[in-house]
Write a protein that holds these residues in place. Structure first.
Motif, PDB file in Angstrom:
ATOM      1  N   LEU A  59       0.839  -1.200   0.000  1.00 31.61           N
ATOM      2  CA  LEU A  59       0.000   0.000   0.000  1.00 31.61           C
ATOM      3  C   LEU A  59       0.871   1.247   0.000  1.00 31.61           C
ATOM      4  CD1 LEU A  59      -2.775   1.443   0.323  1.00 31.61           C
ATOM      5  CD2 LEU A  59      -2.467   1.213   2.797  1.00 31.61           C
ATOM      6  N   MET A  60       1.912   1.219   0.809  1.00 33.91           N
ATOM      7  CA  MET A  60       2.768   2.386   0.951  1.00 33.91           C
ATOM      8  C   MET A  60       3.666   2.586  -0.265  1.00 33.91           C
ATOM      9  SD  MET A  60       5.097   3.362   4.239  1.00 33.91           S
ATOM     10  CE  MET A  60       6.230   2.010   3.972  1.00 33.91           C
ATOM     11  N   ALA A  61       4.321   1.508  -0.727  1.00 31.38           N
ATOM     12  CA  ALA A  61       5.274   1.638  -1.839  1.00 31.38           C
ATOM     13  C   ALA A  61       4.591   1.542  -3.196  1.00 31.38           C
ATOM     14  CB  ALA A  61       6.356   0.565  -1.716  1.00 31.38           C
ATOM     15  N   GLY A  62       3.646   0.610  -3.316  1.00 28.33           N
ATOM     16  CA  GLY A  62       3.033   0.364  -4.613  1.00 28.33           C
ATOM     17  C   GLY A  62       2.014   1.400  -5.022  1.00 28.33           C
ATOM     18  N   TYR A  63       1.395   2.062  -4.049  1.00 31.62           N
ATOM     19  CA  TYR A  63       0.375   3.059  -4.379  1.00 31.62           C
ATOM     20  C   TYR A  63       0.818   4.482  -4.043  1.00 31.62           C
ATOM     21  CZ  TYR A  63      -2.996  -0.652  -5.290  1.00 31.62           C
ATOM     22  OH  TYR A  63      -3.652  -1.737  -5.820  1.00 31.62           O
ATOM     23  N   ALA A  64       1.440   4.657  -2.867  1.00 32.86           N
ATOM     24  CA  ALA A  64       1.844   6.001  -2.462  1.00 32.86           C
ATOM     25  C   ALA A  64       3.253   6.353  -2.932  1.00 32.86           C
ATOM     26  CB  ALA A  64       1.759   6.143  -0.951  1.00 32.86           C
ATOM     27  N   ALA A 197      -7.576   9.015  -5.154  1.00 30.38           N
ATOM     28  CA  ALA A 197      -6.481   9.986  -5.205  1.00 30.38           C
ATOM     29  C   ALA A 197      -5.135   9.273  -5.191  1.00 30.38           C
ATOM     30  CB  ALA A 197      -6.585  10.943  -4.019  1.00 30.38           C
ATOM     31  N   LEU A 198      -5.057   8.219  -4.391  1.00 24.24           N
ATOM     32  CA  LEU A 198      -3.815   7.458  -4.293  1.00 24.24           C
ATOM     33  C   LEU A 198      -3.491   6.760  -5.612  1.00 24.24           C
ATOM     34  CD1 LEU A 198      -1.758   6.949  -2.063  1.00 24.24           C
ATOM     35  CD2 LEU A 198      -2.965   4.838  -1.521  1.00 24.24           C
ATOM     36  N   SER A 199      -4.523   6.199  -6.252  1.00 21.61           N
ATOM     37  CA  SER A 199      -4.314   5.551  -7.552  1.00 21.61           C
ATOM     38  C   SER A 199      -3.863   6.566  -8.599  1.00 21.61           C
ATOM     39  CB  SER A 199      -5.603   4.866  -8.004  1.00 21.61           C
ATOM     40  OG  SER A 199      -5.968   3.832  -7.101  1.00 21.61           O
ATOM     41  N   ALA A 200      -4.413   7.777  -8.528  1.00 25.42           N
ATOM     42  CA  ALA A 200      -4.009   8.828  -9.461  1.00 25.42           C
ATOM     43  C   ALA A 200      -2.551   9.218  -9.229  1.00 25.42           C
ATOM     44  CB  ALA A 200      -4.915  10.047  -9.294  1.00 25.42           C
ATOM     45  N   ILE A 201      -2.153   9.290  -7.966  1.00 27.12           N
ATOM     46  CA  ILE A 201      -0.764   9.610  -7.636  1.00 27.12           C
ATOM     47  C   ILE A 201       0.166   8.514  -8.140  1.00 27.12           C
ATOM     48  CG2 ILE A 201       0.860   9.877  -5.712  1.00 27.12           C
ATOM     49  CD1 ILE A 201      -1.439  11.191  -4.147  1.00 27.12           C
ATOM     50  N   ARG A 202      -0.267   7.250  -7.992  1.00 27.77           N
ATOM     51  CA  ARG A 202       0.547   6.130  -8.463  1.00 27.77           C
ATOM     52  C   ARG A 202       0.737   6.193  -9.981  1.00 27.77           C
ATOM     53  NH1 ARG A 202      -2.407   0.533  -8.809  1.00 27.77           N
ATOM     54  NH2 ARG A 202      -3.490   1.884 -10.293  1.00 27.77           N
ATOM     55  N   ILE A 268       3.687  -5.645  -7.405  1.00 22.63           N
ATOM     56  CA  ILE A 268       3.522  -4.410  -6.642  1.00 22.63           C
ATOM     57  C   ILE A 268       2.380  -3.587  -7.226  1.00 22.63           C
ATOM     58  CG2 ILE A 268       5.171  -3.092  -8.033  1.00 22.63           C
ATOM     59  CD1 ILE A 268       6.149  -1.837  -5.352  1.00 22.63           C
ATOM     60  N   GLY A 269       1.668  -2.899  -6.360  1.00 20.52           N
ATOM     61  CA  GLY A 269       0.558  -2.064  -6.810  1.00 20.52           C
ATOM     62  C   GLY A 269      -0.725  -2.826  -7.084  1.00 20.52           C
ATOM     63  N   THR A 270      -0.838  -4.043  -6.546  1.00 19.18           N
ATOM     64  CA  THR A 270      -2.073  -4.831  -6.662  1.00 19.18           C
ATOM     65  C   THR A 270      -2.362  -5.471  -5.308  1.00 19.18           C
ATOM     66  OG1 THR A 270      -0.952  -6.888  -7.291  1.00 19.18           O
ATOM     67  CG2 THR A 270      -1.540  -5.382  -9.067  1.00 19.18           C
ATOM     68  N   ILE A 271      -3.623  -5.737  -5.036  1.00 16.33           N
ATOM     69  CA  ILE A 271      -3.965  -6.441  -3.797  1.00 16.33           C
ATOM     70  C   ILE A 271      -3.608  -7.915  -3.915  1.00 16.33           C
ATOM     71  CG2 ILE A 271      -5.860  -7.118  -2.268  1.00 16.33           C
ATOM     72  CD1 ILE A 271      -7.242  -4.542  -2.886  1.00 16.33           C
ATOM     73  N   GLU A 272      -3.779  -8.463  -5.107  1.00 16.28           N
ATOM     74  CA  GLU A 272      -3.529  -9.892  -5.312  1.00 16.28           C
ATOM     75  C   GLU A 272      -2.042 -10.238  -5.241  1.00 16.28           C
ATOM     76  OE1 GLU A 272      -7.122  -8.564  -7.750  1.00 16.28           O
ATOM     77  OE2 GLU A 272      -5.051  -7.894  -7.446  1.00 16.28           O
ATOM     78  N   GLY A 273      -1.167  -9.270  -5.608  1.00 12.31           N
ATOM     79  CA  GLY A 273       0.262  -9.531  -5.666  1.00 12.31           C
ATOM     80  C   GLY A 273       0.862 -10.040  -4.369  1.00 12.31           C
TER      81      GLY A 273
END
Length: 342
Positions: A59-64, A197-202, A268-273
């Motif tokens: 959540l922290m690295a993959g999205y933020a 917003a987080l997805s947009a930042i990613r 990274i950047g997925t819940i399933e990962g």
């Protein structure tokens, strides 16, 4: 054909099937004390805890975009808070776990204000330095065993349950609950306005800022939430271990390096990962653990191979090829007219 023929949805046939399968798997896992042995429950409990840590780091690295190599700071902090609150505060261990999360959030605020001044590699190095400061600080607290550490008193252990089997079952259920709560929290956070917003930042931080998204505040919130939940998981880890020491509590290898490996190979950047990565990591560990240092070399080789062949991880490769998503996060446009005609 007009716009009324289309509607936007997040659900798909894959997500509906996945929700049913996940519910069935969860029921089976909850019933594990009635069909699994002690060693199996201990292994699954450890797996759930690593899954929780990996999901939070993702959540922290993959999205933020906050690539931290110092999350062991909050794992160790949570563990030490559990010991301090139960031994000196007289709290029940479960209450101490919750309060450890609150204290983790509070301590992360000044830490975030400091390290958010750094960017890129300097941010990563800064988080590691903070973790070392935590380790050295707790090593000076004689009441908690100093550098040699401390064990949880028998009376506190027995407050969980008078029987060994009862304690093992409760520890297993707490580990399972931590993984479920963390994944659910990440999922619902990403479905919220803050998640958008987080997805947009990613996807594009510059574009997100131009649209009026407060990038600093969004990242700050993610860091605080991640720190709180990581501290709670850390408290639970050392409740199961029943002993804590600075080197074990703030181990970069155990609580950050392995977690990064899990997220990188899973996606990274997925819940399933992280879920897939945790399963692969434990499969490799149980298969190769007897090989000693070769085991770590194999893990490194696997990570390098996946980063070269699938930079977005195994699940990223699967999603790109089959457009498969188990957790409904992405928006999809459906043609209602054609579906009615079918």
């Amino acid at each position: 054909m007009n716009l009324s023929d289309f509607h936007v949805t997040r659900a798909s046939s894959a997500t509906k099937v996945a929700s049913v399968l996940l519910a069935l798997v969860l029921i089976v896992l909850i019933a594990a004390p009635w069909w699994a042995g002690r060693a199996d429950m201990r292994l699954m409990g450890e797996l759930f805890l690593y899954l929780a840590l990996a999901s939070l780091w993702n959540l922290m690295a993959g999205y933020a975009g906050l690539v931290s190599v110092g999350q062991q700071a909050y794992v160790g902090f949570g563990g030490y808070m559990l010991f301090a609150l139960t031994m000196f505060g007289g709290l029940h261990p479960i209450g101490a776990i919750v309060l450890a999360g609150v204290l983790g959030a509070l301590i992360s605020i000044p830490v975030a204000l400091l390290i958010f001044r750094l960017r890129g590699a300097y941010f990563a190095i800064g988080t590691w330095v903070i973790a070392e400061v935590f380790r050295l600080s707790f090593a000076q607290i004689a009441a908690l065993g100093g550098g040699s550490g401390s064990s949880l008193p028998v009376g506190i252990v027995k407050s969980l349950s008078s029987s060994r089997s009862g304690r093992e079952h409760l520890s297993y259920w707490l580990a399972l609950a931590s993984a479920v709560i963390v994944i659910a929290a990440v999922f619902f956070f990403l479905r919220s306005r803050k998640g958008l917003a987080l997805s947009a930042i990613r996807d594009n931080e510059l574009a997100a800022g131009s649209l009026g998204i407060d990038i600093w505040r969004t990242k700050f919130l993610v860091y605080i939430v991640t720190a709180a939940l990581t501290a709670m998981v850390g408290a639970l880890i050392f409740l199961q271990k029943l002993r804590i020491s600075p080197d074990a509590a703030f181990s970069v290898n155990d609580w950050t390096a392995f977690v990064i490996f899990i997220v990188v190979i899973g996606g990274i950047g997925t819940i399933e990962g992280p879920i897939l990565g945790t399963l692969i990591f434990f499969a490799l560990r149980e298969t190769l653990a007897d090989l000693g240092t070769i085991y770590l070399m194999v893990l490194g080789a696997v990570a390098i191979a996946i980063m070269l062949k699938a930079p977005n991880g195994i699940w990223g490769l699967i999603r790109a090829r089959y457009d498969l998503e188990l957790f409904p996060l992405s928006f999809r446009v459906k043609n209602t007219k054609s579906s009615k005609g079918a």
